[in-house]
Write a protein that holds these residues in place. Structure first.
Motif, PDB file in Angstrom:
ATOM      1  N   VAL B 158      45.683  47.282  50.604  1.00 54.37           N
ATOM      2  CA  VAL B 158      45.804  47.414  49.143  1.00 54.37           C
ATOM      3  C   VAL B 158      46.129  46.008  48.631  1.00 54.37           C
ATOM      4  CG1 VAL B 158      47.120  48.429  47.255  1.00 54.37           C
ATOM      5  CG2 VAL B 158      46.563  49.791  49.284  1.00 54.37           C
ATOM      6  N   LEU B 159      45.247  45.467  47.795  1.00 51.51           N
ATOM      7  CA  LEU B 159      45.395  44.069  47.352  1.00 51.51           C
ATOM      8  C   LEU B 159      45.816  44.017  45.891  1.00 51.51           C
ATOM      9  CD1 LEU B 159      42.084  42.712  48.988  1.00 51.51           C
ATOM     10  CD2 LEU B 159      44.402  42.690  49.960  1.00 51.51           C
ATOM     11  N   SER B 160      46.382  42.859  45.518  1.00 59.24           N
ATOM     12  CA  SER B 160      46.790  42.652  44.122  1.00 59.24           C
ATOM     13  C   SER B 160      45.720  41.818  43.424  1.00 59.24           C
ATOM     14  CB  SER B 160      48.118  41.911  44.071  1.00 59.24           C
ATOM     15  OG  SER B 160      49.082  42.685  44.758  1.00 59.24           O
ATOM     16  N   PRO B 161      45.540  42.042  42.133  1.00 61.30           N
ATOM     17  CA  PRO B 161      44.437  41.369  41.423  1.00 61.30           C
ATOM     18  C   PRO B 161      44.569  39.832  41.417  1.00 61.30           C
ATOM     19  CG  PRO B 161      45.554  42.966  40.008  1.00 61.30           C
ATOM     20  CD  PRO B 161      46.292  42.948  41.294  1.00 61.30           C
ATOM     21  N   GLU B 162      45.727  39.352  40.947  1.00 57.92           N
ATOM     22  CA  GLU B 162      45.978  37.912  40.897  1.00 57.92           C
ATOM     23  C   GLU B 162      44.814  37.132  40.294  1.00 57.92           C
ATOM     24  OE1 GLU B 162      47.378  36.441  44.675  1.00 57.92           O
ATOM     25  OE2 GLU B 162      48.528  38.301  45.001  1.00 57.92           O
ATOM     26  N   CYS B 163      44.347  37.627  39.153  1.00 57.66           N
ATOM     27  CA  CYS B 163      43.283  36.895  38.489  1.00 57.66           C
ATOM     28  C   CYS B 163      43.326  37.190  36.989  1.00 57.66           C
ATOM     29  CB  CYS B 163      41.926  37.238  39.072  1.00 57.66           C
ATOM     30  SG  CYS B 163      41.404  38.900  38.677  1.00 57.66           S
ATOM     31  N   THR B 164      42.436  36.601  36.280  1.00 62.02           N
ATOM     32  CA  THR B 164      42.456  36.723  34.823  1.00 62.02           C
ATOM     33  C   THR B 164      41.501  37.779  34.319  1.00 62.02           C
ATOM     34  OG1 THR B 164      40.825  34.964  34.719  1.00 62.02           O
ATOM     35  CG2 THR B 164      43.141  34.334  34.446  1.00 62.02           C
ATOM     36  N   LEU B 165      40.732  38.342  35.238  1.00 55.48           N
ATOM     37  CA  LEU B 165      39.768  39.363  34.812  1.00 55.48           C
ATOM     38  C   LEU B 165      40.531  40.556  34.239  1.00 55.48           C
ATOM     39  CD1 LEU B 165      36.695  40.002  34.867  1.00 55.48           C
ATOM     40  CD2 LEU B 165      37.164  41.309  36.955  1.00 55.48           C
ATOM     41  N   GLU B 166      40.200  40.912  33.012  1.00 58.23           N
ATOM     42  CA  GLU B 166      40.944  41.921  32.282  1.00 58.23           C
ATOM     43  C   GLU B 166      40.950  43.255  33.023  1.00 58.23           C
ATOM     44  OE1 GLU B 166      42.587  41.147  29.683  1.00 58.23           O
ATOM     45  OE2 GLU B 166      43.241  43.101  28.957  1.00 58.23           O
TER      46      GLU B 166
END
Lengths: 433, 396
Positions: B158-166
């Motif tokens: 299970v990964l975390s988004p850590e990005c700017t994609l809404e």
């Protein structure tokens, strides 16, 4: 219903046909299957109704064991169609019925007779189990089949092997008659008649009183006693099931009993039968004059050894309780089994001997005598010792019985019937009946 | 009974009596017997057909938009349709996909390995956004040039988004672990070796690549931010869900075609013929006849049993006694002696006929305190032989 090999052959021809003609389409398979089914159903529909066949039984009702008996069936066809049938007349395996099946054709409204030969290998009543009729259609592809109950029974009578001894024993019996009375004269003879003296007659038999009344010398003639009563008792308990040779003890006892019955019947004595283990299995009473041989043979036929210990107290009570109060010769056909005798018959014997003359006849086993004679290694000698033990017990029981005033006949399976006949003749000669 | 039937045999044939002698079951009897079970079977079949008449089998398959199985994606499609009013078109081959795709719809492509290069090229020419789920390198090359597969993570991650994609940021953690990519303008859910979700912009449309199908599967939809992520990505003006069918084997020939055309019908007929063969051989001419068999007991059985017992226990004293009593019972009558005669008298009488020593005769016939004949089996055999010899001597 049933189908024939011909229908199966046709089906296999159909396989070939379908295989070769298949490129024309799958309808070939259905066409061939349909044609086959149509043929089978048509043939079945055209076959005479096997249920409506009328069967009647007939033929022999009794046969001596080892001989052939013919029974027949009348197969009547009330149908409008010709009956082409295989008929199986089913009997138990020991009836040895042949032929197993009959093929026959019965035109409409007619009847045919089929004969089956039975050669029973076991004594007793043989019943027809059933009759199965398989009626084929005109094409011989399919058949209607039904089983019918057509009761008939054939009684396989005891073989009476000892019959061959009868003429010899009868002539022995005749020696006791008046003409030959020179040998024996005493209690055992009763006065028969007076006749003129011929040279050679025993002077002791001259009746002086009668001679005095006439001008010639007159002698008395004698004949053995007549109208004595004999009761043949068959022990059908567990000891009678033991096989001596290939035959149960009971059958040897029956054989001996039959010879005695035939002989005593000719001698003018009356013979009755009682078969007993824990209850009366068969009974024949003498009604006035005439031989009871046939009645006794019939009564003996269905007897089978029962696997129970015989009830000697009941047996003695039954014998004593019979209506005939007169003295009779009780011939007890049993086994000289030490345990059974000591606990059963011996303590109750005096009640019987007080009223009747008792004769015990037993079949000895030649196998035991054979064992007693075997020598060589240790195992054979142990066998011989065991056999000697058995023989010693038999001797002890025999001695015990004789002490009670009982006559004992102990002989092998081949000799028991003539030995018993001899014992009877000698008792008769001595006038002990 | 006998006279009755024979008498009837002589009378002319008449119609069969009302009661037939048949005891087997006739056609009517068979019908009466089977009609109950038969009615039950027919009823059950009719009921089964009626029940199944309206039921349409739902397809079962991995990421199938109509599949209600744990690995299907029916739940997501239903949510999109019912809750977000997104028209979802399901395409199962390239033609359908091409026809349905529009400039404002998202083309979801799963199982891209089932597509040929030509089909991928046709898809590449379509307008609108795309979502590629675990695409093949071939598909990436055709639809999202520049993106490369750079790693492979654990499917269970299970990964975390850590990005700017809404879409990813608002959804939060999701079960996106799988193939990892790099080389795109936007990269979310990073892991060691790359990112699980990447997006590239090619002119007016975006291509999103998802490294795992798990977020859209029925079984995982309810966990983490899976549902949110997928809805964020797909909720728009329309979705074309393209699940290519398994390509047909084309030129490979069916083994059935290689058989002779008569084989299958022939086999069917053979089955029928074998069935008839079984019927022919199996049909008995009437029932079996049972017979009560008598017991078979040898009269000598007890004697044989005792012999085995003697042998087993080496009962030499008993055996010797039995042998001697047998010999005595044979010798005594020949000498005119009774059963009650004293041993001395018997020995004396025998010694007059036998050349043996009286002591020896006594030992032979009566044994004694130390019996030499019961020492072992050989002695017992000798005893039997000598008793026989003595018997012969007395007889002669």
């Amino acid at each position: 219903m049933a189908i024939t090999g011909r229908a199966v052959f046709l089906a296999f021809v159909g396989v070939l046909l379908v295989f070769l003609a298949a490129p024309a389409g799958t309808w070939v398979l259905w066409a061939v299957l349909g044609a086959l089914a149509a043929l089978l159903l048509t043939d079945l529909a055209l076959a005479a109704n096997s249920r409506r066949v009328r069967l009647e039984a007939g033929g022999a009702t009794s046969v001596r064991l080892g001989e052939d008996a013919a029974v027949f069936l009348i197969v009547a066809n009330p149908d409008k169609r010709t009956l082409r049938a295989t008929v199986r007349d089913a009997w138990a395996p020991s009836a040895v019925a042949g032929p197993r099946v009959h093929d026959l054709v019965v035109p409409a409204g007619e009847r045919r007779r089929v004969e089956t030969t039975l050669t029973p290998v076991r004594r007793g009543d043989q019943h027809r189990a059933h009759v199965t009729v398989r009626s084929y259609g005109p094409l011989g592809l399919a058949a209607r089949q039904s089983t019918h109950a057509v009761p008939w029974s054939v009684r396989a009578l005891p073989p009476f092997h000892s019959r061959r001894h009868l003429p010899g024993k009868l002539s022995k019996l005749r020696e006791l008659d008046g003409q030959h009375r020179a040998m024996i004269r005493g209690q055992g003879s009763e006065f028969d008649s007076l006749r003129e003296y011929v040279p050679g007659d025993d002077v002791r038999s001259i009746d002086w009183r009668a001679t005095a009344r006439r001008e010639t010398v007159v002698v008395r003639t004698w004949r053995p006693e007549r109208d004595r009563r004999l009761l043949v008792v068959l022990d059908t308990g567990r000891t009678s099931a033991g096989r001596v040779g290939d035959t149960p003890r009971l059958d040897h006892a029956m054989d001996a009993g039959l010879l005695l019955t035939a002989l005593a019947g000719k001698a003018g004595d009356r013979v009755e039968l009682l078969a007993y283990d824990r209850r009366v299995r068969a009974q024949v009473r003498s009604q006035g004059r005439g031989s009871t041989l046939q009645a006794i043979v019939r009564a003996m036929t269905p007897l089978e050894p029962e696997l129970v210990e015989s009830d000697s107290a009941g047996l003695v009570a039954t014998i004593l309780g019979r209506q005939s109060r007169t003295r009779q010769l009780v011939v007890l056909l049993t086994d000289l089994n030490a345990a059974a005798m000591e606990e059963g018959l011996l303590p109750r014997l005096s009640a019987l001997t007080a009223r009747h003359m008792v004769l015990v006849a037993a079949v000895g086993d030649p196998k035991v005598a054979e064992m007693a004679a075997q020598r060589g290694d240790a195992q054979s000698v142990y066998g011989a010792a065991a056999a000697q033990k058995t023989l010693a017990e038999r001797r002890r029981i025999t001695a015990e019985l004789r002490r009670h005033g009982v006559e004992v006949v102990d002989a092998g399976p081949e000799e028991i019937a003539p030995a018993l006949a001899d014992a009877y003749i000698s008792l008769k000669a001595q006038g002990r009946l | 009974m006998s006279t009755d039937t024979t008498g009837a045999a002589q009378s002319p044939p008449t119609d069969p009596p009302a009661g037939s002698s048949a005891v087997s079951v006739g056609v009517a009897g068979v019908w009466r017997r089977v009609r109950g079970p038969l009615a039950f079977l027919v009823g059950a079949s009719v009921l089964g057909v009626l029940v199944s008449l309206n039921a349409v089998p739902s397809p079962i398959g991995d990421l199938d938009p109509e599949g209600a199985n744990p690995d299907g994606s029916r739940a997501l499609v239903q949510i999109l349709r019912d809750d977000f009013d997104v028209p979802v078109t399901i395409a199962r081959d390239t033609d359908e996909a091409v026809a349905a795709a529009g400039a404002d719809s998202v083309l979801v492509l799963v199982k891209s390995h089932r597509l040929t290069a030509g089909e991928l090229d046709r898809l590449a020419g379509l307008p609108g956004d795309r979502l590629l789920v675990q695409p093949t390198t071939q598909a990436i090359k055709a639809l999202a040039p520049g993106v490369e597969v750079t790693g492979r993570g654990d499917d269970r991650d299970v990964l975390s988004p850590e990005c700017t994609l809404e879409a990813a940021r608002t959804a939060g953690d999701a079960r996106t672990g799988g193939e990892l990519y790099s080389g795109a303008s936007t990269a979310c859910y990073p892991a060691e070796g790359g990112s699980a979700l990447v997006r590239t912009d090619s002119g007016d449309a975006t291509v999103t690549i998802l490294g795992s199908g798990d977020p859209m599967r029925n079984r995982f939809l309810a966990y983490e931010g899976n549902a949110a992520l997928m809805i964020n990505l797909l909720a728009g003006d329309g979705v074309v869900w393209f699940l290519p069918d398994v390509p047909s084997t084309g030129g490979a020939s069916d083994p059935v075609d290689l058989l002779h055309p008569g084989f299958l019908p022939g086999a069917g007929m053979l089955l029928a013929a074998l069935l008839l063969l079984a019927l022919w051989r199996g049909r008995r001419l009437g029932p079996l006849v049972a017979e009560r068999l008598p017991v078979v007991v040898r009269a000598s059985e007890t004697t044989e049993g005792r012999a085995r017992l003697y042998t087993a226990r080496r009962a030499r004293p008993n055996a010797a006694e039995a042998l001697r009593s047998g010999a005595l019972s044979s010798v005594r009558p020949r000498l005119g002696l009774g059963t009650e005669t004293a041993p001395e008298a018997v020995v004396e009488a025998v010694s007059q006929r036998s050349p043996r020593d009286p002591e020896q005769i006594r030992a032979l016939l009566y044994g004694g305190p130390s019996d030499p004949y019961t020492a072992d089996d050989t002695a017992l055999v000798r005893l039997a032989d000598e008793l026989d010899a003595l018997d012969r001597e007395v007889r002669e």
